[in-house]
Each structure stands twice: as C-alpha cells, then as structure tokens.
Design a protein around this motif. Structure first.
Motif, PDB file in Angstrom:
ATOM      1  N   GLN A   1      69.800 -36.074  36.937  1.00 35.02           N
ATOM      2  CA  GLN A   1      69.210 -35.610  38.125  1.00 35.02           C
ATOM      3  C   GLN A   1      70.536 -35.591  39.016  1.00 35.02           C
ATOM      4  O   GLN A   1      70.703 -34.716  39.951  1.00 35.02           O
ATOM      5  CB  GLN A   1      68.494 -36.684  38.816  1.00 35.02           C
ATOM      6  CG  GLN A   1      66.931 -36.458  37.900  1.00 35.02           C
ATOM      7  CD  GLN A   1      65.942 -37.584  38.235  1.00 35.02           C
ATOM      8  OE1 GLN A   1      66.322 -38.522  39.016  1.00 35.02           O
ATOM      9  NE2 GLN A   1      64.860 -37.375  37.774  1.00 35.02           N
ATOM     10  N   ARG A   2      71.428 -36.739  39.068  1.00 35.70           N
ATOM     11  CA  ARG A   2      72.583 -36.572  39.890  1.00 35.70           C
ATOM     12  C   ARG A   2      73.401 -35.381  39.734  1.00 35.70           C
ATOM     13  O   ARG A   2      73.966 -34.802  40.651  1.00 35.70           O
ATOM     14  CB  ARG A   2      73.588 -37.979  39.882  1.00 35.70           C
ATOM     15  CG  ARG A   2      74.536 -38.150  40.766  1.00 35.70           C
ATOM     16  CD  ARG A   2      75.370 -39.240  40.428  1.00 35.70           C
ATOM     17  NE  ARG A   2      74.372 -40.529  40.416  1.00 35.70           N
ATOM     18  CZ  ARG A   2      74.749 -41.896  39.876  1.00 35.70           C
ATOM     19  NH1 ARG A   2      75.931 -41.819  39.370  1.00 35.70           N
ATOM     20  NH2 ARG A   2      73.934 -42.682  39.864  1.00 35.70           N
ATOM     21  N   PHE A   3      73.890 -35.052  38.474  1.00 40.95           N
ATOM     22  CA  PHE A   3      74.580 -33.835  38.170  1.00 40.95           C
ATOM     23  C   PHE A   3      73.914 -32.569  38.648  1.00 40.95           C
ATOM     24  O   PHE A   3      74.618 -31.752  39.411  1.00 40.95           O
ATOM     25  CB  PHE A   3      74.926 -33.697  36.923  1.00 40.95           C
ATOM     26  CG  PHE A   3      75.773 -34.777  36.028  1.00 40.95           C
ATOM     27  CD1 PHE A   3      76.833 -35.282  36.962  1.00 40.95           C
ATOM     28  CD2 PHE A   3      75.657 -34.941  34.825  1.00 40.95           C
ATOM     29  CE1 PHE A   3      77.722 -36.159  36.709  1.00 40.95           C
ATOM     30  CE2 PHE A   3      76.681 -35.877  34.176  1.00 40.95           C
ATOM     31  CZ  PHE A   3      77.465 -36.598  34.935  1.00 40.95           C
ATOM     32  N   ARG A   4      72.645 -32.586  38.506  1.00 42.90           N
ATOM     33  CA  ARG A   4      71.762 -31.310  38.981  1.00 42.90           C
ATOM     34  C   ARG A   4      71.927 -31.311  40.662  1.00 42.90           C
ATOM     35  O   ARG A   4      72.089 -30.287  41.035  1.00 42.90           O
ATOM     36  CB  ARG A   4      70.261 -31.532  38.623  1.00 42.90           C
ATOM     37  CG  ARG A   4      69.699 -30.215  38.584  1.00 42.90           C
ATOM     38  CD  ARG A   4      68.211 -30.402  38.316  1.00 42.90           C
ATOM     39  NE  ARG A   4      68.234 -30.436  36.768  1.00 42.90           N
ATOM     40  CZ  ARG A   4      67.807 -31.618  36.348  1.00 42.90           C
ATOM     41  NH1 ARG A   4      67.539 -32.762  37.075  1.00 42.90           N
ATOM     42  NH2 ARG A   4      67.804 -31.820  34.948  1.00 42.90           N
ATOM     43  N   GLN A   5      71.588 -32.489  41.061  1.00 43.99           N
ATOM     44  CA  GLN A   5      71.934 -32.313  42.640  1.00 43.99           C
ATOM     45  C   GLN A   5      73.283 -31.972  43.242  1.00 43.99           C
ATOM     46  O   GLN A   5      73.372 -31.129  44.082  1.00 43.99           O
ATOM     47  CB  GLN A   5      71.559 -33.551  43.239  1.00 43.99           C
ATOM     48  CG  GLN A   5      69.997 -34.036  42.992  1.00 43.99           C
ATOM     49  CD  GLN A   5      69.784 -35.372  43.466  1.00 43.99           C
ATOM     50  OE1 GLN A   5      70.807 -36.309  43.957  1.00 43.99           O
ATOM     51  NE2 GLN A   5      68.643 -35.956  43.278  1.00 43.99           N
ATOM     52  N   GLN A   6      74.209 -32.546  42.437  1.00 42.99           N
ATOM     53  CA  GLN A   6      75.747 -32.029  42.726  1.00 42.99           C
ATOM     54  C   GLN A   6      75.905 -30.664  42.635  1.00 42.99           C
ATOM     55  O   GLN A   6      76.718 -29.888  43.505  1.00 42.99           O
ATOM     56  CB  GLN A   6      76.702 -32.939  42.143  1.00 42.99           C
ATOM     57  CG  GLN A   6      76.778 -34.545  42.518  1.00 42.99           C
ATOM     58  CD  GLN A   6      77.486 -35.368  41.584  1.00 42.99           C
ATOM     59  OE1 GLN A   6      78.262 -34.433  40.690  1.00 42.99           O
ATOM     60  NE2 GLN A   6      77.634 -36.557  41.841  1.00 42.99           N
TER      61      GLN A   6
ATOM     62  N   ARG B   1      68.682 -40.323  35.511  1.00 45.03           N
ATOM     63  CA  ARG B   1      69.091 -40.431  36.825  1.00 45.03           C
ATOM     64  C   ARG B   1      70.480 -39.823  36.583  1.00 45.03           C
ATOM     65  O   ARG B   1      70.845 -39.154  37.897  1.00 45.03           O
ATOM     66  CB  ARG B   1      69.284 -41.861  37.127  1.00 45.03           C
ATOM     67  CG  ARG B   1      67.919 -42.516  37.517  1.00 45.03           C
ATOM     68  CD  ARG B   1      68.205 -44.078  37.738  1.00 45.03           C
ATOM     69  NE  ARG B   1      66.804 -44.729  37.899  1.00 45.03           N
ATOM     70  CZ  ARG B   1      67.028 -46.252  38.278  1.00 45.03           C
ATOM     71  NH1 ARG B   1      68.012 -46.683  38.399  1.00 45.03           N
ATOM     72  NH2 ARG B   1      65.984 -46.896  38.555  1.00 45.03           N
ATOM     73  N   LEU B   2      71.022 -39.903  35.734  1.00 41.40           N
ATOM     74  CA  LEU B   2      72.664 -39.155  35.666  1.00 41.40           C
ATOM     75  C   LEU B   2      72.375 -37.884  35.550  1.00 41.40           C
ATOM     76  O   LEU B   2      73.162 -37.102  36.469  1.00 41.40           O
ATOM     77  CB  LEU B   2      73.301 -39.838  34.408  1.00 41.40           C
ATOM     78  CG  LEU B   2      74.513 -39.176  34.295  1.00 41.40           C
ATOM     79  CD1 LEU B   2      75.621 -39.838  35.508  1.00 41.40           C
ATOM     80  CD2 LEU B   2      75.222 -39.455  32.874  1.00 41.40           C
TER      81      LEU B   2
END
Length: 588
Positions: A563-568, A560-561
């Motif tokens: 994925q969040r970095f990738r989205q940002q 999840r972490l």
C-alpha cells in the motif's frame, strides 16, 4: 588426407549439403523447429523465384510462410498448417498464397519434421509446388467477364512451365516408372526421409574413417611436421647445410618415415564424394588419392637429407636434391584446410596471422642470404665484391673474407651462419614492417631488385595482416567502447538538466549494475525464443492458476508495504502530471 575437401579434415553433417545440392529443381525452405514461430534458416533459389522474395527477405521469417497469406487464403487450412508445425507432424496441404507482387498462386505444400540422434525434431523441410494450373481459375481484375473455359485456358497457357516442371523427367535409357532417390525424398516418405544426424558408415576392416579419433590425431601430427618442414627446408636449401650432425639426420629421417606412413594411410582412408556421401570403396579411394596428392606427397617424403649426408655426392646432384625439398612446402595447403575451422575465433586468427608474417619473413631471409652468397664472390675475376652486404657484415663482426693461397686457392672465412641468418631475418623484418633502419642495405643490382620486390610484397602483407589485427581488436573492444560512450552520454544528460547529486548517483549505479549483468545485450531486441521455454512458462502459469490464492489480513506488514508503494507511485505520477501541465502553460 585424401582429396581436397574440408570434409576430410573434420566430421561433417552432410544432410543440408545433400538437400541443397540435389534439390536444384525443387522449391523448399528449412525451418528451425526449436525456436518460436519456426524461423527459416535456408531457402533455395527455386523458392525465391517462385515466391518473388529475395533470400534476405525470407530468412528468419516463419517457415509456415504466413507472410504470404492474403485475403483469399483459407484460414482453416492455415490453422492446420500451424498445428502441423506445433505437433511435429508430416502432412501435405493445398493452400492459396500470394507472391511478393500480390499475385495469388495455389501451392501444394509438403511439411516433414527432421530428427536428430536423440530423436528430437530440430528442422522442418517444407517443399512447394505450383498447382495453379490444376485448380479453379482465380478471379482477378484482368479476368473479369471471361468465360470459365477462357479463364482455364489462360491459366493453363500461363502455367505451361509449371506443367513441364511437374511432369516426370525421362532420360535416355531410363525407365519412365523408375523414380530417382531425390523424388522419393521430396515425396517425404517416412522410410526415405533422412534424419538430421550423422550415422557411422559401414567400411571394410582395413579402411579408416577420415573423421575418427585416430585419423584426427594423426592429421595434427602431420600438420606440426608440415610447419617444421616449412621452417627447415628453406633454411637447409639456402645455407646448403649437409646433415653431418647425426641428431638432425635422425630427426629428419623420422619425419620422412612418418610422411611415408601417411601415404600408406591415405590409401586406406575414406573421403567425401561430390554428392556429400562418404566413399569407402578401396578402388575409388586409391584412384582419388593418386589423382590428387599422391605425386606431391611422394616427392616431399624422399630422403634427400640422407643422400646429402654422403661425402662423395656430387655438388650439383646434392644441390638438385636440396632444391627438390622445396616441394614439401606444398603441404601447407593442408594447413589452410585444417585451420579454416578456426577462422571464426579472433584469437586463432590473430595467432595465425602472426605465424604467417613470421614464416614469410623467414622465407625472405633465406632468399636474401642466397642472393648475397651468390654475389659476394665475383666468379669472373675471383675477387670479393666490396659492396656486398655479406662482405660488409664480415668486416663489421671481425670475420672478413680471406683468400687461401696455400691451400684450396678459394675464398674462405666470412660471418658465421648464425650471424648471417639473424642479420637476414633482421633486414627482412625491418623491410616488411616499413621501418628500415638502413644499417643493412642492398648495394648490388640483384640485392636492389630483390629489395624492391620484397617491399611490394611487404606492403601488401603488412596492410593485410595488420588491417585484420586492427579489425579483430575493434571487435574485441566494441562493447567496452559502447559502454563508455553510454556513460558519457548519461553524464552529459544529468549535467545538462542539473539532476540532484543523490539521484545522479542512483542512476549511474543502476546503469553500471545493469551493464555488469547484461554485458550490453538489449534483451528487448531478442526476438527468437525456444519453444521449450514457452511451454515451460505456460506450464508454470497453469500451476499458479491451480494454486490457492494467498489470503493476508488487512493489517499484514506485506499488505502495508505494498500500500505504501502504491501511494508513493500515485503521488509521483500526480506530481509528474502537474509539472507537465505547468510546462505546457509556460510553452503556451
């Protein structure tokens, strides 16, 4: 220390010097075996002339000479050359290369690894011989349409110098079949090739190696005593001090005895010969020392102070012996040979320059007093010169010169020697530093002539010493200046583009923290990497390949972490593309 070479001061590895000195008629390069691509660390003049490249162009390029490969270079042979370097093997090849002017040339290349004391390869010795005359003539634009025999004749005619170079040199009185040691070394035989290490030579029992611990310690003792001599000899000669003080007489006598022992040791100490080898033959050592430093050392260690201590010694003889003590100052040449090993260190150079400046001021102070002492009494009229600086100093400190009528009928009194020396040193220091307060001034003709000469010497000495001091401090603070310039540039950039305060602080924190870790070194500009580091990285990659992949469930916090970095990151890139397109529209 016998001889005048730096090898007598500290142990040296003479392999490189031997190769350079004995290989003037060959063409070779030396490559670093510990760095990736084995960069060239030395190329002799023969290789530079043969290849057409300057030494500066060859240095730090690969010692495989891949920069000389061309379209006709055999790829299989070039790959074999590279494998020879990678496997630390000793081989020879025939390979076609190109000079700087794009002229193809056949070379017979010999490659040999050189090992250190730990049996680790540290250098590669690569020699090159032009064998174009013995190969099939190379097709080029100027030889098209020629017959085979004509092209061969042309190649042999143009390579006549090569044939003379490859032919064995025959000297008068020598056997044709007798090979020199240099030829054997260049043949790279395993039993002849020298190793990159310093082996302790075998010496007779009474011969001392010039780089052993005892001789090194003894040399430092001699150096310290030489500085003592450089300070005390001019003082004793100028002030004509007789060593009535038993303590100083004993000290000076001990110094003379140590210098005598040094002479004896020099007759039993090895030295480095012209070819870089250690000479341990007692006869050669004696002849070398007698021809170099023996006479100076003998004159400098005679017991002049003991002779001057006797009261019944004639004044002229005493002055002569005191003047001969100046010969000891020639020992300062040894100081220069000893200290040249520390020239690369800024702090050592700074201390050395300060010592040189102080020593020069001390010598000039002694000369300044000698001139004043010679001129203060006019021998023709037997009167005191009222314009002498010594007379003025005596009047100022309350110890004037007075004439002894009832006793010796000579002028007595005057300032004390301590006061005179301090005043002389004060005058020379102010003159050398171009300050000159004027309270001590030259008045007589002799004093003025000396003052002019001292000002000329002082200007050169001042410019040289303090110019070097400025350079040393600039080098010491170069990184700090670069750091502040970079910070100012970043601040101006952030202010110009009105970067938000939070982002501005993050940028400044990043720059400061990065500088504290790298100290201003740009790691991207570091070209050379150790072969051992590359092999270690390859082994780690292989280990990671063999390791089982890490399988995490889709709802794992780590996934999840990321994925969040990738989205940002995707959102930020999209925003940058939009802002860039809007900027292009505005420009349009």
């Amino acid at each position: 220390m016998a001889g005048g070479r730096r090898g007598l001061v500290a142990p040296q590895n003479t392999f490189l010097e031997n190769i350079v000195r004995r290989s003037n008629d060959s063409n070779f390069v030396l490559g670093n075996a510990q760095i990736v691509d084995w960069p060239v660390v030395y190329s002799n003049d023969g290789f530079c002339k043969l290849s057409g490249y300057h030494r500066a162009e060859v240095m730090q390029k690969s010692s495989t000479c891949s920069f000389m490969y061309g379209e006709l270079t055999d790829k299989e042979t070039s790959e074999k050359v590279r494998q020879t370097f990678e496997n630390y093997e000793m081989k020879s090849f025939e390979i076609l290369m190109y000079k700087k002017n794009k002229m193809p040339v056949w070379f017979f290349v010999k490659i040999a690894p050189i090992r250190n004391e730990q049996d680790k390869v540290v250098l590669f010795l690569c020699t090159f011989n032009d064998i174009t005359a013995f190969k099939q003539p190379i097709e080029d634009e100027s030889s098209k349409g020629w017959g085979k025999f004509a092209r061969l004749t042309r190649a042999l005619t143009s390579s006549r110098g090569v044939l003379q170079q490859l032919a064995p040199a025959v000297h008068k009185g020598e056997n044709v079949h007798k090979h020199s040691r240099l030829a054997e070394v260049l043949q790279l035989g395993s039993e002849i090739l020298p190793q990159y290490k310093q082996e302790t030579p075998k010496t007779p029992p009474h011969i001392i190696l010039h780089y052993c611990l005892f001789k090194t310690t003894w040399d430092w003792v001699i150096l310290i005593l030489t500085f003592y001599t450089a300070i005390m000899v001019p003082y004793n000669v100028s002030f004509k001090t007789k060593q009535n003080n038993v303590t100083w007489l004993v000290v000076d006598s001990i110094v003379d005895v140590i210098f005598l022992v040094d002479i004896v040791l020099n007759f039993h100490t090895t030295f480095v010969g012209p070819a870089g080898e250690v000479i341990s033959d007692p006869k050669l050592i004696c002849m070398n020392y007698v021809k170099t430093w023996f006479v100076i050392d003998l004159l400098s260690c005679l017991p002049y102070d003991v002779i001057n201590a006797f009261e019944n010694v004639d004044e002229g003889i005493s002055s002569l012996f005191s003047s001969l003590k100046v010969v000891r100052l020639l020992r300062l040449g040894r100081v220069a040979r000893k200290l040249d090993h520390y020239i690369e260190y800024g702090a050592a150079v700074l201390v050395l320059l300060v010592c040189v400046f102080g020593l020069a001021a001390h010598w000039l102070a002694c000369i300044w007093y000698s001139i004043g002492d010679y001129e203060v009494i006019d021998e023709d009229t037997n009167n005191v010169r009222l314009d002498s600086w010594l007379y003025l100093l005596g009047e100022a400190v309350g110890t004037p010169y007075r004439f002894n009528i009832s006793g010796s009928s000579r002028w007595e009194g005057g300032p004390s020697k301590d006061s005179v020396y301090i005043t002389s040193l004060y005058f020379t220091m102010t003159s050398l530093t171009s300050i000159g307060f004027g309270n001590i001034a030259p008045n007589t003709d002799g004093e003025k002539i000396f003052a002019v000469a001292m000002m000329m010497i002082g200007s050169l000495l001042y410019a040289t010493i303090f110019g070097n001091v400025t350079t040393i401090f600039q080098q010491m603070y170069a990184n700090t200046n670069h750091y502040h310039e970079m910070l100012n540039s970043v601040r101006d950039f952030l202010k110009l583009y009105q970067v938000p305060k939070g982002l501005r602080e993050r940028v400044m924190d990043y720059i400061v923290s990065t500088w504290s870790m790298t100290r201003g070194i740009n790691t991207d500009e570091i070209v050379f990497r150790k072969i051992s580091d590359v092999k270690r990285e390859e082994e780690e990659k292989l280990k990671r390949k063999d390791e089982a992949p890490l399988n995490l469930p889709p709802d794992h916090p780590v996934r999840r972490l990321f994925q969040r970095f990738r989205q940002q990151r995707e959102a930020r890139l999209a925003a940058e593309r939009v802002s860039q397109s809007l900027g292009d529209v505005e420009k349009g």
